[in-house]
Design a protein around this motif. Structure first.
Motif, short mmCIF file in Angstrom:
data_model
loop_
_atom_site.label_atom_id
_atom_site.label_comp_id
_atom_site.label_asym_id
_atom_site.label_seq_id
_atom_site.Cartn_x
_atom_site.Cartn_y
_atom_site.Cartn_z
N SER A 107 5.57 7.71 -1.92
CA SER A 107 5.32 7.74 -0.48
C SER A 107 6.52 7.21 0.29
N VAL A 108 6.56 7.55 1.58
CA VAL A 108 7.70 7.21 2.44
C VAL A 108 7.27 6.17 3.47
N PRO A 109 7.84 4.97 3.44
CA PRO A 109 7.49 3.96 4.44
C PRO A 109 7.88 4.42 5.84
N LEU A 165 11.37 -4.29 -2.51
CA LEU A 165 11.72 -3.46 -3.65
C LEU A 165 11.51 -4.21 -4.96
N SER A 166 11.77 -5.50 -4.96
CA SER A 166 11.49 -6.32 -6.14
C SER A 166 9.99 -6.40 -6.40
N TYR A 197 10.30 5.41 -12.47
CA TYR A 197 9.47 5.65 -11.30
C TYR A 197 10.34 6.09 -10.13
N ASP A 198 9.74 6.88 -9.23
CA ASP A 198 10.41 7.22 -7.98
C ASP A 198 10.29 6.02 -7.05
N VAL A 199 11.42 5.45 -6.64
CA VAL A 199 11.34 4.32 -5.71
C VAL A 199 10.80 4.81 -4.38
N ARG A 200 10.32 3.89 -3.56
CA ARG A 200 9.74 4.28 -2.27
C ARG A 200 10.72 5.16 -1.48
N GLN A 254 0.80 -1.24 0.00
CA GLN A 254 0.00 0.00 0.00
C GLN A 254 0.83 1.29 0.00
N GLN A 255 2.07 1.23 -0.46
CA GLN A 255 2.80 2.46 -0.77
C GLN A 255 2.37 2.94 -2.14
N ARG A 256 2.58 4.23 -2.43
CA ARG A 256 2.21 4.80 -3.72
C ARG A 256 3.47 5.26 -4.43
N LEU A 257 3.67 4.77 -5.65
CA LEU A 257 4.84 5.09 -6.44
C LEU A 257 4.45 5.98 -7.62
N TYR A 258 5.23 7.03 -7.83
CA TYR A 258 4.98 7.98 -8.93
C TYR A 258 5.72 7.50 -10.17
#
Length: 289
Positions: free
Chosen positions: A67-69, A80-81, A58-61, A13-17
């Motif tokens: 978003s920032v965990p 990450l995979s 994409y911007d990684v987390r 449930q993180q959001r990646l741009y």
């Protein structure tokens, strides 16, 4: 350049741009950025590649607009995979794709490149200044036994890894950086002016420390045997201040189809030598399309 943008939700449930560039009918190429960067670091490369590829970044987390965990463990390589898998499934559906990555983007991409489920999905992999941590651990152990000067040379280059384990000091240091100050650091490293600014440098640096804390000690103390499931190209930067070119010596043991090319450049060659790096990525990908 015009990019199409979208958000992708990860398995936790993180959001990646995410951005895509070029003609969707072209072969797909995914670029994964390193630390302390975000996907904008690829734009000079994208200018060279978007005529031949449908480019996805994409911007990684924890970086850029993603978003920032809250927990360090949420930066584990396994997650990450899964992030990469979420992105390509959302944007490319079932299409195969080429992969190229720099620095921490390369380190984390090795996790996917050595996962059997990506066989026939990842067509080729160009790695730049980011070894597989498992491979690096085996290499360091061998050097310690057989070539201690080489071992300590890489250890000296990796001083920042120990510094990033400090819980308060490391994040605080990044708050002191403005885009202009970071630009001066890059200019000194790359011996080139007018490089693109990273407007997110303070937050990218601060949050990305989680990558180091979640992964280095587990992988370096308990390395796994990880074999590549696709052709691998190592773009070796001969003047790299942070990653010894000798680390690539380990890769042929783990990649059946491997080639090595060298560029006389420092760590951020994707900015200072963008045309050369893009040409190597392009040539290798098209050869394995």
């Amino acid at each position: 350049m015009q990019a199409q943008t979208q958000w992708v939700t990860t398995s936790d449930q993180q959001r990646l741009y995410v951005k895509t560039w070029g003609n969707e009918a072209k072969p797909a190429l995914v670029l994964v950025h390193g630390y302390p960067d975000n996907q904008e670091v690829w734009e000079l490369i994208i200018q060279q590649l978007m005529q031949d590829f449908y480019v996805l970044t994409y911007d990684v987390r924890g970086a850029g607009k993603s978003s920032v965990p809250k927990r360090i463990r949420d930066y584990r390589l396994e997650q990450l995979s899964l992030d990469l898998e979420s992105v390509v499934n959302a944007v490319l559906e079932n299409r195969p794709f080429h992969l190229a990555a720099h620095d921490w983007g390369s380190i984390q991409s090795w996790e996917s490149v050595t996962e059997p489920k990506f066989r026939d999905r990842i067509l080729s992999y160009s790695t730049i200044s980011g070894p597989c941590l498992d491979h690096a651990a085996f290499w360091m152990r061998q050097q310690f036994r057989q070539n201690k000067p080489r071992f300590f040379k890489q250890l000296a280059k990796s001083w920042y890894i120990a510094a990033f384990q400090l819980p308060v000091l490391a994040p605080t240091i990044w708050t002191l950086f403005t885009p202009e100050k970071w630009d001066k650091v890059l200019q000194q490293l790359e011996h080139q002016k007018d490089l693109p600014l990273n407007s997110h440098i303070a937050s990218d640096g601060k949050h990305g420390i989680g990558l180091y804390r979640a992964n280095f000690l587990p992988r370096l103390t308990r390395p796994r045997q990880r074999f590549a499931i696709c052709p691998v190209q190592a773009i070796v930067l001969k003047q790299d201040n942070f990653v010894s070119p000798e680390l690539i010596d380990e890769v042929p043991k783990w990649a059946e189809n491997f080639q090595r090319v060298e560029i006389d450049a420092n760590h951020w060659a994707i900015l200072s030598q963008a045309e050369l790096v893009a040409e190597e990525i392009k040539t290798f990908a098209l050869k394995n399309n």
